[in-house]
Design an enzyme around this catalytic site. Structure first.
Site, mmCIF file in Angstrom:
data_model
loop_
_atom_site.group_PDB
_atom_site.id
_atom_site.type_symbol
_atom_site.label_atom_id
_atom_site.label_comp_id
_atom_site.label_asym_id
_atom_site.label_seq_id
_atom_site.Cartn_x
_atom_site.Cartn_y
_atom_site.Cartn_z
ATOM 1 N N ASP A 29 0.695 -0.752 0.126
ATOM 2 C CA ASP A 29 -0.008 0.201 0.135
ATOM 3 C C ASP A 29 0.314 1.241 0.186
ATOM 4 O O ASP A 29 1.753 1.215 0.220
ATOM 5 C CB ASP A 29 -0.802 0.024 0.811
ATOM 6 C CG ASP A 29 -0.087 -0.781 2.564
ATOM 7 O OD1 ASP A 29 0.919 0.127 2.717
ATOM 8 O OD2 ASP A 29 -0.978 -0.926 3.409
ATOM 9 N N ASP A 98 1.517 5.896 -13.710
ATOM 10 C CA ASP A 98 0.577 4.771 -14.472
ATOM 11 C C ASP A 98 -0.537 4.715 -15.117
ATOM 12 O O ASP A 98 -1.772 4.785 -14.597
ATOM 13 C CB ASP A 98 1.175 3.523 -14.132
ATOM 14 C CG ASP A 98 1.717 2.855 -14.907
ATOM 15 O OD1 ASP A 98 1.638 2.737 -16.195
ATOM 16 O OD2 ASP A 98 2.178 1.106 -15.069
ATOM 17 N N ASP A 200 0.804 3.149 -20.322
ATOM 18 C CA ASP A 200 0.698 1.945 -20.594
ATOM 19 C C ASP A 200 0.221 1.961 -22.228
ATOM 20 O O ASP A 200 -0.305 2.409 -22.842
ATOM 21 C CB ASP A 200 -0.031 1.949 -19.887
ATOM 22 C CG ASP A 200 -0.596 -0.532 -20.161
ATOM 23 O OD1 ASP A 200 0.501 -0.731 -19.026
ATOM 24 O OD2 ASP A 200 -1.646 -0.537 -19.846
ATOM 25 N N GLU A 255 5.548 3.335 -22.817
ATOM 26 C CA GLU A 255 5.638 1.421 -23.013
ATOM 27 C C GLU A 255 5.661 1.705 -24.369
ATOM 28 O O GLU A 255 5.002 2.059 -24.587
ATOM 29 C CB GLU A 255 4.260 0.712 -22.249
ATOM 30 C CG GLU A 255 4.869 -0.687 -22.556
ATOM 31 C CD GLU A 255 3.268 -1.628 -22.004
ATOM 32 O OE1 GLU A 255 4.348 -2.314 -21.643
ATOM 33 O OE2 GLU A 255 2.470 -1.138 -22.102
ATOM 34 N N HIS A 328 7.509 -5.405 -14.890
ATOM 35 C CA HIS A 328 6.511 -6.440 -14.139
ATOM 36 C C HIS A 328 5.953 -7.289 -14.763
ATOM 37 O O HIS A 328 5.066 -7.824 -14.877
ATOM 38 C CB HIS A 328 5.392 -5.387 -14.018
ATOM 39 C CG HIS A 328 4.710 -4.557 -14.437
ATOM 40 N ND1 HIS A 328 5.319 -2.721 -15.282
ATOM 41 C CD2 HIS A 328 3.176 -4.337 -14.845
ATOM 42 C CE1 HIS A 328 4.677 -2.260 -16.002
ATOM 43 N NE2 HIS A 328 3.137 -3.711 -16.078
ATOM 44 N N ASP A 329 6.396 -6.998 -16.348
ATOM 45 C CA ASP A 329 5.239 -7.999 -17.526
ATOM 46 C C ASP A 329 6.312 -8.813 -17.464
ATOM 47 O O ASP A 329 5.944 -10.219 -18.429
ATOM 48 C CB ASP A 329 4.979 -6.997 -18.542
ATOM 49 C CG ASP A 329 3.570 -6.576 -18.424
ATOM 50 O OD1 ASP A 329 3.323 -6.346 -16.945
ATOM 51 O OD2 ASP A 329 3.281 -5.292 -18.836
#
Length: 556
Positions: A29, A98, A200, A255, A328-329
């Site tokens: 968090d 993001d 994104d 991205e 993260h991907d």
């Protein structure tokens, strides 16, 4: 070339759900990030990038937004965000968010309204099409996550487009009201003092007229030629910059899905006034042939060198790149490109030397600074990532792979690898939370964690800290001209960089054997700036590199 603050800065990506849990509910968090700001400051990073923190039903872990101007309750409150932003700035760091502008959640009020009737004012916020005569979807487009990119709405008798999950309907950027909604959301956060946005899948926002069928080619080619680089895309990006970003001391990071080195300049060349930088997928996907799971290829260093060179040459003195080899991907960097067993520490450090000396704004993904590795999930019940689950469930129908092999593929390349909780110490759940985390922690937190490395001068963590501090003192790391050496060598990556009086040579051994290379007779070595081993073997102009050794030396 303008030397703006974000070019030499280092971005640290935080995946909030997995970073630090302050209230012991198993989910990271905003207050958990606040608790670790001293850690991040000590790491010597400059810019914090938060993966989505907006309200979301979490079908795709926050990349399905139901309110662009509200905080996801699991992460905290707007007061928590305001405190995080202020304290980040007080510590001399910046913060970017993001922005997910290609699609929203099907639980967003816009989509709920759009489904009420065909003449609802919000209907044109999305892409709706009638079925073909046989009832099939309007074209053969496939979702990034498997299956058709069209979902049938029984009430209206039409399909809506979703390039990702069916709970992520694509927004219709042809509608100026949609664009203004996104711009207003951006202004909301920029007015608070946010320093920019990572955007994104931004190359996908302009759809091709008539929604033509995709050709029978590999999915990566379909992304580039059908989904990305649409007819009005650059018009929209110029408008976004003109109406929003250019009015703030902020930057835009795209991205670069679907972008190649030949068309990158259309996005980031300085005279285009569209985006400030992008990170591309050629490095991130260099072990992926066509699809994340089905067709993997062995890591090829010469191929990676060629990718770096092509992109560097494409934007040289005309535009700017972000430099990312993990996020993260994708699976963990050291597990993909290094040796996460015998040479775990050395290869993690060596990879960071390579990344920190490539031109462009440096991007670090959380946990790479302690050498976090891939996890082995023991059953499909432990998998959380929607992309991995869709692949597995589709495979149950096609029976293309055995269940065991499908899970092995997920463990090798799946996104959960990068999303396991940060390993802060060797206590329960790696110190992330007292409660069972939302995603299984990597059991190796007993051996790999921040507390263990914090005071160890030879740790990966302190190597990152030291190299990032050195990088601040050398402009050549970021802006220098390249001279490639030993380019065709499959184990060595060696290059010189020059910027004015600053001259460095970088030598990296990607192999598990000792390797020698000869220094040019006209080159004399100077001081060693960085070395991931305690010594460097040099004899008669021959440099001797141990397995996964990496060095940066000055030269004359």
């Amino acid at each position: 070339m303008e030397l703006t603050w974000f070019k030499k800065g280092t971005i640290y990506q935080i995946y909030p759900r997995s970073f630090n849990d302050s209230n012991n509910d198993g989910i990271g968090d905003l207050r958990g990030i606040i608790e670790k700001l001293d850690y991040l400051q000590k790491l010597n990073v400059d810019i914090l990038w938060l993966s989505p923190i907006f309200s979301s039903p979490n079908d795709d872990n926050g990349y399905d937004i139901s309110d662009y101007c509200a905080i996801m309750p699991e992460f905290g409150s707007m007061d928590d965000f305001d405190e995080l932003l202020q304290k980040t700035h007080d510590k001399g760091m910046r913060l970017i968010l993001d922005l997910v502008a290609n699609h929203c959640s099907d639980e967003h009020s816009w989509f709920k309204e759009a489904k009420k009737s065909k003449d609802n004012p919000y209907r044109d916020y999305f892409h709706w099409q009638k079925p073909l005569e046989n009832g099939d979807p309007p074209n053969n487009w496939k979702s990034f996550f498997g299956g058709s990119a069209w979902e049938y709405d029984q009430a209206s008798g039409e399909y809506y487009l979703h390039l990702f999950t069916k709970k992520q309907p694509d927004l219709n950027w042809e509608n100026p009201k949609v664009r203004e909604e996104i711009y207003n959301a951006m202004r909301f956060w920029l007015d608070k003092g946010v320093d920019g946005f990572r955007m994104d899948v931004i190359p996908l926002i302009s759809k091709r007229d008539g929604y033509p069928d995709a050709p029978e080619v590999g999915f990566r080619k379909i992304i580039e030629d059908v989904y990305a680089n649409g007819p009005r895309l650059h018009e929209y990006l110029r408008e976004m910059n003109d109406k929003v970003v250019s009015h703030y001391d902020a930057f835009s990071l795209a991205e670069g899905v679907g972008i190649n080195h030949n068309n990158a300049g259309l996005y980031i060349n300085y005279d285009r006034k569209e985006l400030d930088m992008l990170y591309h997928f050629d490095i991130l996907e260099c072990t992926i042939v066509n699809g994340k799971f089905e067709e993997a290829s062995p890591f090829d260093l010469v191929n990676m060198k060629g990718i770096f060179k092509r992109w560097r040459d494409a934007v040289h003195e005309k535009g700017w790149l972000a430099n990312a080899i993990g996020n993260h991907d994708f699976a963990r960097m050291v597990s993909r490109f290094g040796n996460d067993k015998e040479y775990w520490s050395a290869s993690a450090k060596m990879l960071f030397i390579m990344q920190a000396t490539q031109n462009g704004t440096l991007n670090i993904y959380q946990g790479d600074e302690i050498g976090m590795t891939n996890i082995v999930l023991d059953s499909i019940d432990e998998v959380k990532d929607v992309q991995s689950l869709n692949f597995y469930n589709e495979n149950l129908e096609t029976k293309r792979f055995s269940k065991k092999l499908a899970l092995e593929m997920i463990n090798k390349e799946g996104r959960d690898n990068a999303r396991t909780p940060i390993q802060w110490n060797d206590e329960i759940n790696g110190g992330f939370s007292m409660k069972e985390p939302w995603l299984k922690p990597n059991p190796n937190y007993k051996e790999i964690n921040v507390a263990q490395q914090d005071d160890d001068p030879d740790s990966i963590l302190n190597f990152y800290r030291d190299l990032l501090m050195v990088r601040k003192d050398y402009d050549v790391f970021v802006y220098g001209d390249f001279e490639e050496l030993e380019f065709s060598n499959p184990d060595l990556y060696i290059y010189k960089k020059t910027l004015g009086n600053e001259k460095i040579m970088v030598a990296l051994n990607f192999g598990s054997e000792n390797t020698d290379f000869a220094i040019d007779a006209n080159t004399s070595m100077g001081d060693i700036i960085i070395n991931n081993y305690k010594k460097l073997g040099v004899k008669d102009n021959i440099i001797q590199l141990e397995p996964y050794q990496g060095v940066i030396v000055e030269f004359n």
